[in-house]
Design an enzyme around this catalytic site. Structure first.
Site, PDB file in Angstrom:
ATOM      1  N   THR A  34     -25.581 -10.365  11.898  1.00  0.00           N
ATOM      2  CA  THR A  34     -26.462 -10.068  10.765  1.00  0.00           C
ATOM      3  C   THR A  34     -25.664  -9.357   9.679  1.00  0.00           C
ATOM      4  OG1 THR A  34     -28.314  -9.897  12.284  1.00  0.00           O
ATOM      5  CG2 THR A  34     -28.623  -8.942  10.102  1.00  0.00           C
ATOM      6  N   ASN A  90       0.796  -1.218   0.000  1.00  0.00           N
ATOM      7  CA  ASN A  90       0.000   0.000   0.000  1.00  0.00           C
ATOM      8  C   ASN A  90       0.837   1.280   0.000  1.00  0.00           C
ATOM      9  OD1 ASN A  90       0.255  -1.513   2.589  1.00  0.00           O
ATOM     10  ND2 ASN A  90      -0.340   0.455   3.470  1.00  0.00           N
ATOM     11  N   CYS A 138       4.683  11.402  12.087  1.00  0.00           N
ATOM     12  CA  CYS A 138       4.795  12.469  13.082  1.00  0.00           C
ATOM     13  C   CYS A 138       3.437  12.787  13.693  1.00  0.00           C
ATOM     14  CB  CYS A 138       5.345  13.739  12.457  1.00  0.00           C
ATOM     15  SG  CYS A 138       6.926  13.481  11.674  1.00  0.00           S
TER      16      CYS A 138
HETATM   17  C1  LIG Z   1      -6.491  -0.550   3.355  1.00  0.00           C
HETATM   18  C2  LIG Z   1      -5.725  -1.782   3.543  1.00  0.00           C
HETATM   19  C3  LIG Z   1      -6.097  -2.743   4.501  1.00  0.00           C
HETATM   20  C4  LIG Z   1      -7.222  -2.516   5.474  1.00  0.00           C
HETATM   21  O1  LIG Z   1      -8.480  -2.602   4.881  1.00  0.00           O
HETATM   22  P1  LIG Z   1      -9.732  -1.966   5.682  1.00  0.00           P
HETATM   23  O2  LIG Z   1     -10.901  -2.321   4.843  1.00  0.00           O
HETATM   24  O3  LIG Z   1      -9.470  -0.488   5.727  1.00  0.00           O
HETATM   25  O4  LIG Z   1      -9.757  -2.593   7.016  1.00  0.00           O
HETATM   26  C5  LIG Z   1      -5.373  -3.911   4.590  1.00  0.00           C
HETATM   27  N1  LIG Z   1      -4.332  -4.131   3.777  1.00  0.00           N
HETATM   28  C6  LIG Z   1      -3.942  -3.247   2.841  1.00  0.00           C
HETATM   29  C7  LIG Z   1      -2.793  -3.577   1.961  1.00  0.00           C
HETATM   30  C8  LIG Z   1      -4.615  -2.036   2.700  1.00  0.00           C
HETATM   31  O5  LIG Z   1      -4.198  -1.163   1.791  1.00  0.00           O
END
Ligand SMILES: *Cc1c(COP(=O)(O)O)cnc(C)c1O
Length: 398
Positions: A240, A154, A328
């Protein structure tokens, strides 16, 4: 230059598409039944969930019964890692992951280490953020039960050799989970061809809503649930169903996967334009991540001698939204674990900036962003003691 609003943080989250909102509306209005109810209100919603599950399964070449809805990507990662760890702890207590995983994976592994007696190997990555296959092979032991390595990172966008990892895992009879949250909609995914056993995905990174995701899990694998209660999701995840979220997720997946070639082509072009202009116009800049094995929408730079946070704030003033790896704002001065893992020194990692582009990014946005970035970096360097020292050193050399 006039001020615009330019969003370049698609890796953090994406805007919800109109068609996606439309797909969820009936399930916030007239279709309100509980899918577990026997009456027509419930049955109609249950049928809709069945269809949505099939749509998502088809998009990644899985079977509908291999899809388990969760409250997002973090939950899917936790469900996979803890679920496998607890179900197979009699077989072994060793897990292998990498140093550049999302915190949803890293912190789940650390939790198992600290509180449940598991042993975790955190694999190093090379300078581009790619796991080395030799290291992976060497790390596997008789007690290894799970390998979890993300598909695409990411922060720096690096794409891992998932097929190779799956092959190694299969030969050693170890389960393989991949966090494919960033890959979905940006890389074509076929779980059969990839050979993964488990895979986490989420809606809000592909123009869907937050709080809905899924775990793909190949048939025949045991998994301890994290949430106990009703029999929903074949007793793997009680509660649910998030019905409107599921409908939205299916629509988002359908849109993201049916147009994927066009999306990749467009975002790759824009990304390369962004990377090339930045590297050409701004000196003392490092491109983080792999030059080609990277997500089509990801650009990540380090601008030497300055702070990423300062760049972010200056960009925000001119309406540009980016992200920085240094933390930060969260009260810690530690730079991103990903930038540390690719071997960047602290002072350089602090000057990082991630710009991620997506479906709404236009060519003129790139020019606007690079124009401002060039001025911002120059101004911040003008105030930087590190830069001053560097320039004096340069002069001393001539
Ligand atoms: C955003 C992200 C997550 C978390 O997903 P959520 O739906 O925000 O909990 C996990 N892994 C990666 C690589 C991400 O970019």
């Amino acid at each position: 230059m006039e001020t615009r609003k330019i969003y370049m943080d698609y890796a953090a989250t994406t805007p919800i598409k109109k068609e996606v909102v439309e797909a969820m509306l009936p399930y916030l209005n007239e279709e309100f039944g509980n899918p577990s109810s026997v009456h027509s209100f419930g049955r109609s919603v249950k049928n809709a969930i069945t269809e949505a599950r099939a749509t998502i399964a088809k998009a990644i070449n899985a079977k509908p019964e291999d899809i388990f809805f969760t409250g997002g990507g973090s939950e899917a990662d936790n469900m996979a890692i803890k679920g496998i760890a607890f179900a197979y702890k009699d077989k072994g207590n060793h897990i292998i992951t990498s140093k550049i995983e999302h915190h949803a994976v890293l912190h789940a592994c650390e939790y198992l280490e600290k509180h449940h007696g598991f042993e975790v190997t955190y694999l190093d990555v090379d300078e581009y953020g790619i796991v080395k296959m030799e290291d992976l092979k060497n790390a596997i032991k008789d007690t290894t039960i799970l390998i979890t390595v993300m598909y695409a990172n990411n922060e720096i966008g690096s794409v891992q050799p998932i097929r190779e990892i799956a092959q190694i895992a299969k030969e050693k009879k170890v389960f393989f989970h991949t966090d494919a949250v960033q890959a979905l909609g940006n890389i074509e995914i076929d779980v059969q061809e990839l050979g993964v056993d488990l895979m986490a995905i989420t809606a809000h990174k592909i123009y869907g809503p937050k709080g809905i995701g899924a775990l793909y899990m190949r048939k025949g694998i045991k998994l301890h649930p994290l949430i106990h209660g009703g029999a929903q999701e074949r007793r793997k995840r009680a509660g649910t169903e998030n019905v409107a979220g599921i409908m939205a997720f299916a629509k988002a997946v359908e849109l993201a996967t049916s147009n994927i070639d066009e999306h990749i082509k467009k975002t790759t072009q824009l990304r390369d334009k962004l990377i090339n202009s930045v590297m050409e116009r701004i000196p003392h800049t490092i491109l983080n991540g792999h030059p080609t094995k990277r997500l089509s929408g990801n650009a990540n730079f380090c601008f030497k001698f300055i702070e990423g946070e300062a760049i972010l704030l200056s960009l925000d003033i001119v309406g540009i939204a980016g992200s920085s790896g240094s933390a930060c704002t969260s009260g810690s001065l530690d730079p991103s674990h990903v930038l540390m893992a690719i071997g960047l020194p602290h002072e350089i990692a602090h000057g990082s900036l991630r710009l991620s582009i997506g479906d709404m990014t236009r060519e003129e946005d790139i020019e606007y962003v690079v124009g401002h970035l060039e001025k911002i970096v120059e101004r911040l360097r003008g105030m930087s003691p590190l830069y001053d020292k560097f320039m004096k050193g340069e002069k001393a050399h001539v």
